[in-house]
Design a protein around this motif. Sequence first.
Motif, PDB file in Angstrom:
ATOM      1  N   THR A  54      41.077 -31.578  13.987  1.00 45.21           N
ATOM      2  CA  THR A  54      39.861 -33.171  13.981  1.00 45.21           C
ATOM      3  C   THR A  54      38.761 -32.673  14.266  1.00 45.21           C
ATOM      4  O   THR A  54      37.373 -32.795  13.897  1.00 45.21           O
ATOM      5  N   ARG A  55      38.514 -32.129  15.948  1.00 46.09           N
ATOM      6  CA  ARG A  55      37.342 -31.904  16.226  1.00 46.09           C
ATOM      7  C   ARG A  55      36.589 -30.922  15.298  1.00 46.09           C
ATOM      8  O   ARG A  55      35.077 -31.540  15.389  1.00 46.09           O
ATOM      9  N   GLU A  60      31.923 -30.353  11.698  1.00 39.47           N
ATOM     10  CA  GLU A  60      31.559 -29.899  10.295  1.00 39.47           C
ATOM     11  C   GLU A  60      30.868 -31.543   9.345  1.00 39.47           C
ATOM     12  O   GLU A  60      30.007 -30.482   8.877  1.00 39.47           O
ATOM     13  N   VAL A  61      31.482 -32.162   9.434  1.00 37.47           N
ATOM     14  CA  VAL A  61      30.687 -33.235   8.490  1.00 37.47           C
ATOM     15  C   VAL A  61      29.254 -33.340   9.283  1.00 37.47           C
ATOM     16  O   VAL A  61      28.735 -33.919   8.029  1.00 37.47           O
ATOM     17  N   ASP A  83      37.561 -36.191   3.646  1.00 38.35           N
ATOM     18  CA  ASP A  83      38.976 -37.107   3.909  1.00 38.35           C
ATOM     19  C   ASP A  83      39.602 -36.818   5.572  1.00 38.35           C
ATOM     20  O   ASP A  83      40.531 -35.066   5.295  1.00 38.35           O
ATOM     21  N   PRO A  84      39.198 -37.517   5.792  1.00 38.16           N
ATOM     22  CA  PRO A  84      40.118 -36.931   7.550  1.00 38.16           C
ATOM     23  C   PRO A  84      41.195 -37.184   7.268  1.00 38.16           C
ATOM     24  O   PRO A  84      41.606 -36.321   9.074  1.00 38.16           O
ATOM     25  N   HIS A  85      41.709 -37.548   7.078  1.00 36.77           N
ATOM     26  CA  HIS A  85      43.419 -37.426   6.939  1.00 36.77           C
ATOM     27  C   HIS A  85      44.175 -36.190   6.534  1.00 36.77           C
ATOM     28  O   HIS A  85      44.700 -35.661   7.104  1.00 36.77           O
ATOM     29  N   LEU A  89      36.995 -30.809   4.021  1.00 32.15           N
ATOM     30  CA  LEU A  89      35.848 -31.049   3.541  1.00 32.15           C
ATOM     31  C   LEU A  89      35.519 -30.591   1.624  1.00 32.15           C
ATOM     32  O   LEU A  89      36.017 -29.124   1.192  1.00 32.15           O
ATOM     33  N   MET A  90      34.889 -31.164   0.345  1.00 27.68           N
ATOM     34  CA  MET A  90      34.130 -30.049  -0.231  1.00 27.68           C
ATOM     35  C   MET A  90      33.310 -30.517  -0.452  1.00 27.68           C
ATOM     36  O   MET A  90      32.414 -31.396  -0.587  1.00 27.68           O
TER      37      MET A  90
END
Length: 295
Positions: A54-55, A60-61, A83-85, A89-90
């Motif tokens: 998650t970190r 990256e976001v 999508d955090p769940h 990442l796209m």
Amino acid sequence: MTQHPLTDDLRRWIASHLPGADTVTDVSWARDSSRVWRVAAGADAVFVKISPTTREYEREVRGYAHATRALCPDTAPRLIAADPHLRALMSSPLPGRVVRDLPLTRAAERRVHEQAGRLLRRWHDHSPPPTARDRAAIRAAVAEQAQEAATCLEVTAAHLDDAQRAVVRCVRDELPQLAETMPVVYRHGDHATRNWLFDAARNSVGLIDFETADHGIVADEFVWLYGALWSTRPDLKTAHFTGYGRLLSDDEERVLLLLTARLSVSYLRSGLTKDRPDLVERGRLVLARMAHQAR
């Protein structure tokens, strides 16, 4: 290399953003934590990545948002969806090939390093001011590295000469105090040739992979380059800082040397404890260079 199939949840998520996807190619790095695919729907293509933690997903976001502010669209990919769940990442594709394994002439390498330096300066110049929490995290990370050097020295001392032991002790004793005076920026965090793309058609360099982007001291950005390339190719270092627009100060140079020595003795310890001759050789080689530079 192990191939990583897409999960059903990930396939559904991709389809919601790229309908008609018909080609999936695993392009993960050769390490267990890497999960990256090139997904195409006819002529349209994207890259999909699952962050290891998650970190790293959150970093990256934020890194993509920073790249959008700091860099031109043709020098960094853009984030299309996240999508955090799923920690998914796209991102858009970026023209070019990874620099690390390209058969470039020495002159071409210098041009690539100069462009990469210019790109990194733009990244750094758009840094948001560090918060008190950022500075505390940097201080803790540096202290941890100094302590790691001390621990590594206990394990590796018998395998080092006097000069090598001395430079590791300098990491332990000097690094925390020196780091307090260093400039802080929002770092890319993995500024290495594996994350540079060279587009020969446009003769330009792009920057990818933002999962370690965070605030840190400037010198820390150059550790891999210094240990792996610049210590034997000072012309590449000169080219990079020509593009970057300034040289490191004497204190920054000292911190860079100490950080690189810390990394090399860590390689050596890991190689000895895990029976990895490749890590032993890498650690010994780079640490010998750092000890020579320290003299």
